[in-house]
Design a protein around this motif. Structure first.
Motif, PDB file in Angstrom:
ATOM      1  N   VAL A 191       3.869  -3.222  -3.161  1.00  0.00           N
ATOM      2  CA  VAL A 191       2.796  -2.871  -2.227  1.00  0.00           C
ATOM      3  C   VAL A 191       1.432  -3.121  -2.860  1.00  0.00           C
ATOM      4  N   VAL A 192       1.298  -2.808  -4.141  1.00  0.00           N
ATOM      5  CA  VAL A 192       0.015  -2.968  -4.822  1.00  0.00           C
ATOM      6  C   VAL A 192      -0.366  -4.434  -4.976  1.00  0.00           C
ATOM      7  N   ILE A 193       0.598  -5.306  -5.304  1.00  0.00           N
ATOM      8  CA  ILE A 193       0.257  -6.692  -5.656  1.00  0.00           C
ATOM      9  C   ILE A 193       0.600  -7.714  -4.585  1.00  0.00           C
ATOM     10  N   THR A 194       1.201  -7.281  -3.476  1.00  0.00           N
ATOM     11  CA  THR A 194       1.567  -8.241  -2.439  1.00  0.00           C
ATOM     12  C   THR A 194       0.357  -9.026  -1.939  1.00  0.00           C
ATOM     13  N   SER A 195       0.611 -10.260  -1.530  1.00  0.00           N
ATOM     14  CA  SER A 195      -0.469 -11.068  -0.960  1.00  0.00           C
ATOM     15  C   SER A 195      -0.703 -10.746   0.510  1.00  0.00           C
ATOM     16  N   ASP A 196       0.097  -9.851   1.079  1.00  0.00           N
ATOM     17  CA  ASP A 196      -0.047  -9.447   2.483  1.00  0.00           C
ATOM     18  C   ASP A 196      -0.917  -8.195   2.559  1.00  0.00           C
ATOM     19  N   PRO A 197      -2.199  -8.310   2.918  1.00  0.00           N
ATOM     20  CA  PRO A 197      -3.087  -7.148   2.925  1.00  0.00           C
ATOM     21  C   PRO A 197      -2.785  -6.161   4.039  1.00  0.00           C
ATOM     22  N   THR A 198      -2.179  -6.626   5.132  1.00  0.00           N
ATOM     23  CA  THR A 198      -1.884  -5.709   6.234  1.00  0.00           C
ATOM     24  C   THR A 198      -0.773  -4.743   5.857  1.00  0.00           C
ATOM     25  N   LEU A 199       0.249  -5.233   5.184  1.00  0.00           N
ATOM     26  CA  LEU A 199       1.325  -4.343   4.741  1.00  0.00           C
ATOM     27  C   LEU A 199       0.779  -3.317   3.749  1.00  0.00           C
ATOM     28  N   ARG A 200      -0.022  -3.776   2.789  1.00  0.00           N
ATOM     29  CA  ARG A 200      -0.575  -2.855   1.802  1.00  0.00           C
ATOM     30  C   ARG A 200      -1.435  -1.785   2.479  1.00  0.00           C
ATOM     31  N   ALA A 201      -2.263  -2.194   3.440  1.00  0.00           N
ATOM     32  CA  ALA A 201      -3.162  -1.251   4.104  1.00  0.00           C
ATOM     33  C   ALA A 201      -2.387  -0.203   4.891  1.00  0.00           C
TER      34      ALA A 201
ATOM     35  N   VAL B  31     -10.702   7.237  -2.380  1.00  0.00           N
ATOM     36  CA  VAL B  31      -9.914   6.581  -3.428  1.00  0.00           C
ATOM     37  C   VAL B  31      -9.067   5.456  -2.835  1.00  0.00           C
ATOM     38  N   VAL B  32      -8.392   5.742  -1.730  1.00  0.00           N
ATOM     39  CA  VAL B  32      -7.545   4.729  -1.086  1.00  0.00           C
ATOM     40  C   VAL B  32      -8.376   3.522  -0.646  1.00  0.00           C
ATOM     41  N   SER B  33      -9.523   3.775  -0.048  1.00  0.00           N
ATOM     42  CA  SER B  33     -10.357   2.674   0.443  1.00  0.00           C
ATOM     43  C   SER B  33     -10.888   1.826  -0.703  1.00  0.00           C
ATOM     44  N   VAL B  34     -11.259   2.453  -1.813  1.00  0.00           N
ATOM     45  CA  VAL B  34     -11.756   1.681  -2.966  1.00  0.00           C
ATOM     46  C   VAL B  34     -10.661   0.770  -3.513  1.00  0.00           C
ATOM     47  N   VAL B  35      -9.437   1.286  -3.592  1.00  0.00           N
ATOM     48  CA  VAL B  35      -8.317   0.462  -4.065  1.00  0.00           C
ATOM     49  C   VAL B  35      -8.091  -0.724  -3.132  1.00  0.00           C
ATOM     50  N   LEU B  36      -8.117  -0.474  -1.822  1.00  0.00           N
ATOM     51  CA  LEU B  36      -7.904  -1.554  -0.851  1.00  0.00           C
ATOM     52  C   LEU B  36      -9.028  -2.587  -0.907  1.00  0.00           C
ATOM     53  N   VAL B  37     -10.261  -2.125  -1.038  1.00  0.00           N
ATOM     54  CA  VAL B  37     -11.390  -3.047  -1.151  1.00  0.00           C
ATOM     55  C   VAL B  37     -11.224  -3.934  -2.378  1.00  0.00           C
ATOM     56  N   ASP B  38     -10.839  -3.339  -3.493  1.00  0.00           N
ATOM     57  CA  ASP B  38     -10.699  -4.110  -4.732  1.00  0.00           C
ATOM     58  C   ASP B  38      -9.601  -5.156  -4.624  1.00  0.00           C
ATOM     59  N   ARG B  39      -8.484  -4.809  -4.013  1.00  0.00           N
ATOM     60  CA  ARG B  39      -7.390  -5.779  -3.891  1.00  0.00           C
ATOM     61  C   ARG B  39      -7.800  -6.954  -2.994  1.00  0.00           C
ATOM     62  N   ASN B  40      -8.471  -6.665  -1.893  1.00  0.00           N
ATOM     63  CA  ASN B  40      -8.928  -7.750  -1.017  1.00  0.00           C
ATOM     64  C   ASN B  40      -9.987  -8.605  -1.716  1.00  0.00           C
ATOM     65  N   ARG B  41     -10.849  -7.961  -2.484  1.00  0.00           N
ATOM     66  CA  ARG B  41     -11.871  -8.711  -3.235  1.00  0.00           C
ATOM     67  C   ARG B  41     -11.214  -9.698  -4.186  1.00  0.00           C
ATOM     68  N   ARG B  42     -10.169  -9.275  -4.865  1.00  0.00           N
ATOM     69  CA  ARG B  42      -9.499 -10.145  -5.823  1.00  0.00           C
ATOM     70  C   ARG B  42      -8.919 -11.389  -5.143  1.00  0.00           C
TER      71      ARG B  42
END
Length: 343
Positions: A179-189, A233-244
């Motif tokens: 979930v953390v590293i998947t390339s699918d942002p919708t599943l992670r979110a 906290v959750v939103s910051v993690v999601l923002v960072d993953r999408n940024r990457r």
């Protein structure tokens, strides 16, 4: 990659264990993400309505924070549906790698919305409640709504986890890591937001129960603040993953080794001196490589053989584009490590 068997973060031993072409050619299961988001949208919308009514009737700060949280999640699902739809548009002349990165743009909007609306309002209201406590009433209504919300959020969470578990099994890695590293942002979110929603419901229940038992609005206000911190906290993690992924996320060593081995197994390739695999969307890689071809052919024949290599790689389901160039003779060759853990 995410649902693909060779994804970022897959263990190198697993990557080396099966045939590269078979793994890379597996068809992505992108349609599952759409269903997961739709289920989350329906659940969040129903929960948001119920929590709003309960917040108005009870005057509970924690319940209001939960209502705001659910409305933020409902709006976020719209962004995630846009992310899924717009990222699937076919490639054109101006966008040869397709529109996959739009998934990360719209998912970024969803994450920012969760921070601004969900976390911001919950924190603000909780602090205001601490400074100016207000009594709450009709606690039974609050408990009933929290119970219904837990069931609905649980249904959405189970759906998302099932998809994540199926993809993680194919990638041979743990569900949480997937979930953390998947390339699918919708599943992670969806997984992250539903997990946060379930935790938030427990926090809200504790705050409301403490309010009822003590007669003080302070625990209720603290619950609202805690929910706000959780969402932040959750939103910051999601923002960072999408940024990457927007900046340029490369495939992990296991994937790189699989592609390198596949190229070296091709009869026309003598050696590979450069290889880059970058995500350009969910389950979509763009390949750039420099190769030394066997033999000593004319320029026109070399061009044809490079074109054949590009076509062969793009035929793989998970590679949406490829560019090959001829390696200078002085460049160092890339090799497949004995342990399969290439970097």
């Amino acid at each position: 990659m995410s649902s693909e068997p060779v994804g970022p973060g897959q263990t190198e031993a697993a990557s080396a264990a099966s045939t590269p072409s078979a793994r890379l050619a597996q068809k992505p299961a992108g349609g599952d993400s759409t269903t997961t988001v739709v289920v989350a949208f329906v659940a969040n919308a129903l929960v948001a309505v119920a929590k709003t009514g309960a917040a108005m009737l009870t005057g509970s700060a924690s319940m209001l924070a939960e209502a705001v949280h659910s409305w933020a999640d409902t709006g976020n699902e719209v962004f995630l549906l846009l992310a899924d739809k717009r990222s699937r548009r076919p490639a054109d002349l101006d966008h040869p790698a397709g529109f996959g990165r739009e998934a990360y743009v719209w998912s970024m909007f969803a994450a920012i919305g969760l921070f601004a609306v969900g976390a911001g309002v919950s924190l603000t209201h909780g602090i205001q409640e601490l400074l100016d406590p207000q009594p709450a009433e009709d606690f039974g209504i609050a408990y009933a709504v929290l119970a219904v919300a837990f069931v609905l959020e649980g249904v959405s969470f189970v759906r998302a986890v099932r998809q994540a578990r199926a993809e993680a099994r194919g990638a041979r890695r743990e569900v949480v890591r997937h979930v953390v590293i998947t390339s699918d942002p919708t599943l992670r979110a969806v997984v992250a937001e539903d997990a946060a929603a379930l935790v938030g419901l427990v926090v809200a229940f504790a705050g409301i129960a403490a309010h009822q038992l003590t007669g003080s609005a302070v625990p209720d206000a603290v619950g609202s603040i805690a929910i706000g911190v959780l969402l932040a906290v959750v939103s910051v993690v999601l923002v960072d993953r999408n940024r990457r992924f927007l900046v340029g996320e490369v495939a992990q060593p296991g994937t790189r080794v699989a592609v390198l081995r596949l190229l070296l197994d091709m009869p026309q390739v003598e050696r590979v001196t450069y290889l880059r695999l970058e995500f350009v969307g969910p389950r979509s890689l763009y390949l750039t490589a420099s190769v030394d071809l066997r033999g000593d052919e004319r320029e026109v024949d070399v061009a044809r053989r490079l074109d054949e290599l590009e076509r062969a790689m793009v035929d793989l389901e998970l590679v949406v584009g490829a560019v090959f160039t001829v390696s200078p003779p002085e460049e160092r060759s890339l090799t497949v490590p004995a342990d399969g853990a290439g970097r």
